[in-house]
Design a protein around this motif. Sequence first.
Motif, PDB file in Angstrom:
ATOM      1  N   THR A 195       3.998   4.149  13.340  1.00 24.12           N
ATOM      2  CA  THR A 195       3.417   3.303  12.293  1.00 24.12           C
ATOM      3  C   THR A 195       1.917   3.564  12.242  1.00 24.12           C
ATOM      4  O   THR A 195       1.249   3.591  13.284  1.00 24.12           O
ATOM      5  N   GLY A 196       1.390   3.778  11.060  1.00 22.56           N
ATOM      6  CA  GLY A 196      -0.037   3.982  10.890  1.00 22.56           C
ATOM      7  C   GLY A 196      -0.734   2.676  10.551  1.00 22.56           C
ATOM      8  O   GLY A 196      -0.251   1.902   9.719  1.00 22.56           O
ATOM      9  N   LEU A 197      -1.863   2.406  11.199  1.00 18.68           N
ATOM     10  CA  LEU A 197      -2.627   1.181  10.972  1.00 18.68           C
ATOM     11  C   LEU A 197      -4.058   1.525  10.606  1.00 18.68           C
ATOM     12  O   LEU A 197      -4.768   2.176  11.386  1.00 18.68           O
ATOM     13  N   VAL A 198      -4.494   1.103   9.412  1.00 14.73           N
ATOM     14  CA  VAL A 198      -5.879   1.296   8.984  1.00 14.73           C
ATOM     15  C   VAL A 198      -6.677   0.067   9.388  1.00 14.73           C
ATOM     16  O   VAL A 198      -6.385  -1.060   8.966  1.00 14.73           O
ATOM     17  N   LEU A 199      -7.696   0.261  10.208  1.00 11.91           N
ATOM     18  CA  LEU A 199      -8.498  -0.837  10.732  1.00 11.91           C
ATOM     19  C   LEU A 199      -9.614  -1.183   9.747  1.00 11.91           C
ATOM     20  O   LEU A 199     -10.551  -0.416   9.553  1.00 11.91           O
ATOM     21  N   ALA A 200      -9.495  -2.354   9.130  1.00 10.28           N
ATOM     22  CA  ALA A 200     -10.479  -2.796   8.138  1.00 10.28           C
ATOM     23  C   ALA A 200     -10.853  -4.255   8.377  1.00 10.28           C
ATOM     24  O   ALA A 200     -11.207  -4.966   7.446  1.00 10.28           O
ATOM     25  N   GLY A 201     -10.788  -4.683   9.633  1.00 16.39           N
ATOM     26  CA  GLY A 201     -10.981  -6.098   9.922  1.00 16.39           C
ATOM     27  C   GLY A 201     -12.346  -6.492  10.423  1.00 16.39           C
ATOM     28  O   GLY A 201     -12.533  -7.628  10.873  1.00 16.39           O
ATOM     29  N   GLY A 202     -13.327  -5.584  10.359  1.00 18.84           N
ATOM     30  CA  GLY A 202     -14.652  -5.884  10.908  1.00 18.84           C
ATOM     31  C   GLY A 202     -15.540  -6.685   9.978  1.00 18.84           C
ATOM     32  O   GLY A 202     -15.210  -6.934   8.815  1.00 18.84           O
ATOM     33  N   ARG A 203     -16.697  -7.057  10.501  1.00 22.48           N
ATOM     34  CA  ARG A 203     -17.663  -7.847   9.731  1.00 22.48           C
ATOM     35  C   ARG A 203     -18.501  -7.005   8.775  1.00 22.48           C
ATOM     36  O   ARG A 203     -19.128  -7.528   7.867  1.00 22.48           O
ATOM     37  N   GLY A 204     -18.586  -5.687   9.007  1.00 13.41           N
ATOM     38  CA  GLY A 204     -19.407  -4.833   8.157  1.00 13.41           C
ATOM     39  C   GLY A 204     -20.886  -5.170   8.221  1.00 13.41           C
ATOM     40  O   GLY A 204     -21.591  -5.082   7.210  1.00 13.41           O
ATOM     41  N   LEU A 205     -21.388  -5.516   9.409  1.00 13.25           N
ATOM     42  CA  LEU A 205     -22.767  -5.979   9.535  1.00 13.25           C
ATOM     43  C   LEU A 205     -23.771  -4.911   9.122  1.00 13.25           C
ATOM     44  O   LEU A 205     -24.767  -5.208   8.452  1.00 13.25           O
ATOM     45  N   ARG A 206     -23.516  -3.647   9.513  1.00 13.75           N
ATOM     46  CA  ARG A 206     -24.461  -2.586   9.139  1.00 13.75           C
ATOM     47  C   ARG A 206     -24.329  -2.199   7.680  1.00 13.75           C
ATOM     48  O   ARG A 206     -25.176  -1.466   7.152  1.00 13.75           O
ATOM     49  N   MET A 207     -23.293  -2.704   7.015  1.00 13.78           N
ATOM     50  CA  MET A 207     -23.125  -2.489   5.580  1.00 13.78           C
ATOM     51  C   MET A 207     -23.567  -3.735   4.813  1.00 13.78           C
ATOM     52  O   MET A 207     -23.148  -3.993   3.689  1.00 13.78           O
ATOM     53  N   GLY A 208     -24.437  -4.526   5.439  1.00 13.19           N
ATOM     54  CA  GLY A 208     -24.953  -5.721   4.789  1.00 13.19           C
ATOM     55  C   GLY A 208     -23.922  -6.826   4.661  1.00 13.19           C
ATOM     56  O   GLY A 208     -24.043  -7.700   3.797  1.00 13.19           O
ATOM     57  N   VAL A 238      -5.367   4.992   3.398  1.00 17.09           N
ATOM     58  CA  VAL A 238      -3.921   4.842   3.230  1.00 17.09           C
ATOM     59  C   VAL A 238      -3.327   6.131   2.670  1.00 17.09           C
ATOM     60  O   VAL A 238      -2.274   6.599   3.126  1.00 17.09           O
ATOM     61  N   ALA A 239      -3.990   6.735   1.681  1.00 20.40           N
ATOM     62  CA  ALA A 239      -3.482   7.962   1.075  1.00 20.40           C
ATOM     63  C   ALA A 239      -3.434   9.113   2.072  1.00 20.40           C
ATOM     64  O   ALA A 239      -2.501   9.922   2.057  1.00 20.40           O
ATOM     65  N   ARG A 240      -4.423   9.208   2.937  1.00 17.85           N
ATOM     66  CA  ARG A 240      -4.443  10.297   3.922  1.00 17.85           C
ATOM     67  C   ARG A 240      -3.433  10.070   5.043  1.00 17.85           C
ATOM     68  O   ARG A 240      -2.882  11.017   5.606  1.00 17.85           O
ATOM     69  N   LEU A 241      -3.203   8.795   5.371  1.00 16.87           N
ATOM     70  CA  LEU A 241      -2.336   8.493   6.497  1.00 16.87           C
ATOM     71  C   LEU A 241      -0.856   8.487   6.119  1.00 16.87           C
ATOM     72  O   LEU A 241       0.004   8.834   6.950  1.00 16.87           O
ATOM     73  N   ALA A 242      -0.549   8.111   4.895  1.00 18.19           N
ATOM     74  CA  ALA A 242       0.849   7.918   4.486  1.00 18.19           C
ATOM     75  C   ALA A 242       1.755   9.118   4.778  1.00 18.19           C
ATOM     76  O   ALA A 242       2.883   8.937   5.261  1.00 18.19           O
ATOM     77  N   PRO A 243       1.332  10.363   4.491  1.00 20.98           N
ATOM     78  CA  PRO A 243       2.246  11.493   4.747  1.00 20.98           C
ATOM     79  C   PRO A 243       2.471  11.780   6.234  1.00 20.98           C
ATOM     80  O   PRO A 243       3.341  12.571   6.578  1.00 20.98           O
ATOM     81  N   GLN A 244       1.677  11.155   7.096  1.00 21.25           N
ATOM     82  CA  GLN A 244       1.716  11.486   8.521  1.00 21.25           C
ATOM     83  C   GLN A 244       2.611  10.567   9.342  1.00 21.25           C
ATOM     84  O   GLN A 244       2.925  10.879  10.504  1.00 21.25           O
ATOM     85  N   VAL A 245       3.021   9.432   8.765  1.00 24.11           N
ATOM     86  CA  VAL A 245       3.716   8.402   9.536  1.00 24.11           C
ATOM     87  C   VAL A 245       4.906   7.855   8.758  1.00 24.11           C
ATOM     88  O   VAL A 245       5.063   8.119   7.562  1.00 24.11           O
ATOM     89  N   ALA A 246       5.734   7.057   9.446  1.00 18.13           N
ATOM     90  CA  ALA A 246       6.903   6.468   8.795  1.00 18.13           C
ATOM     91  C   ALA A 246       6.579   5.168   8.077  1.00 18.13           C
ATOM     92  O   ALA A 246       7.180   4.854   7.046  1.00 18.13           O
ATOM     93  N   HIS A 247       5.649   4.395   8.625  1.00 13.46           N
ATOM     94  CA  HIS A 247       5.299   3.093   8.067  1.00 13.46           C
ATOM     95  C   HIS A 247       3.790   2.932   8.098  1.00 13.46           C
ATOM     96  O   HIS A 247       3.097   3.570   8.896  1.00 13.46           O
ATOM     97  N   LEU A 248       3.285   2.044   7.235  1.00 12.03           N
ATOM     98  CA  LEU A 248       1.848   1.803   7.137  1.00 12.03           C
ATOM     99  C   LEU A 248       1.555   0.312   7.173  1.00 12.03           C
ATOM    100  O   LEU A 248       2.358  -0.507   6.717  1.00 12.03           O
ATOM    101  N   ALA A 249       0.370  -0.027   7.677  1.00  8.89           N
ATOM    102  CA  ALA A 249      -0.137  -1.396   7.609  1.00  8.89           C
ATOM    103  C   ALA A 249      -1.658  -1.331   7.609  1.00  8.89           C
ATOM    104  O   ALA A 249      -2.255  -0.306   7.957  1.00  8.89           O
ATOM    105  N   ILE A 250      -2.270  -2.433   7.207  1.00  6.24           N
ATOM    106  CA  ILE A 250      -3.726  -2.558   7.200  1.00  6.24           C
ATOM    107  C   ILE A 250      -4.101  -3.739   8.079  1.00  6.24           C
ATOM    108  O   ILE A 250      -3.493  -4.809   7.989  1.00  6.24           O
ATOM    109  N   SER A 251      -5.099  -3.561   8.920  1.00  8.33           N
ATOM    110  CA  SER A 251      -5.660  -4.650   9.713  1.00  8.33           C
ATOM    111  C   SER A 251      -6.872  -5.194   8.960  1.00  8.33           C
ATOM    112  O   SER A 251      -7.848  -4.475   8.739  1.00  8.33           O
TER     113      SER A 251
END
Length: 209
Positions: free
Chosen positions: A8-21, A40-53
């Motif tokens: 399963t592929g997991l895209v980590l997007a759960g941070g505060r983004g402090l350095r991005m204001g 998500v587009a780059r990861l999808a062909p590489q794994v069976a399932h996807l999720a986002i954090s």
Amino acid sequence: MILASQITGLVLAGGRGLRMGGADKGLLPWAGTTLVGQAVARLAPQVAHLAISANRHLEDYQALGVPVWTDAQAFEGPLGGMLAGLGRCQTPWLLCVPCDAPFFPLDLATRLASAAGIEPGQPRMAVAWAQRGDGEAAQPQPVFCLMHCGLRDRLTEFLAAGGRRAGEWARQAGAARVNFDAEGFRNLNTPEDLASIRIASPKGATPLA
């Protein structure tokens, strides 16, 4: 041999983004989509399932049509997202990538999987290392990692003991090292990074819409 059907592929997007204001980095525009859409587009062909954090703007992430998993305790850093993924993953292996590195390798899963396993003596985690061609030492990229879900309890203990650094977690887990070209791990931490980087990709890392 670890198959794509076991990951399963997991895209980590759960941070505060402090350095991005304080911006939610995953939702920032990128090449006709968003940074998380690109991941998500780059990861999808590489794994069976996807999720986002993710831990905020959940409806925006859910609009991508993949499950969105929140941390038990928000903003614990990437390890919080990884732990949530290990707890909810329905496959034996979890492949994690951050949302802010739009050129990560299209063979990331295959190469990390070749270095890990569950047989005696095989590591149950593999981590990418960025190797430049100018003779500099390779640098670990511990957020780009493949982990067996059996590591969940060990990661829980690591966080409970105050651990927060992904690199230290990888060392404690005995992660295997896999070298990649450093260009694939260029990430966007600040508004200046986002403004200055060209949409044209590094060699061998064409952006996907």
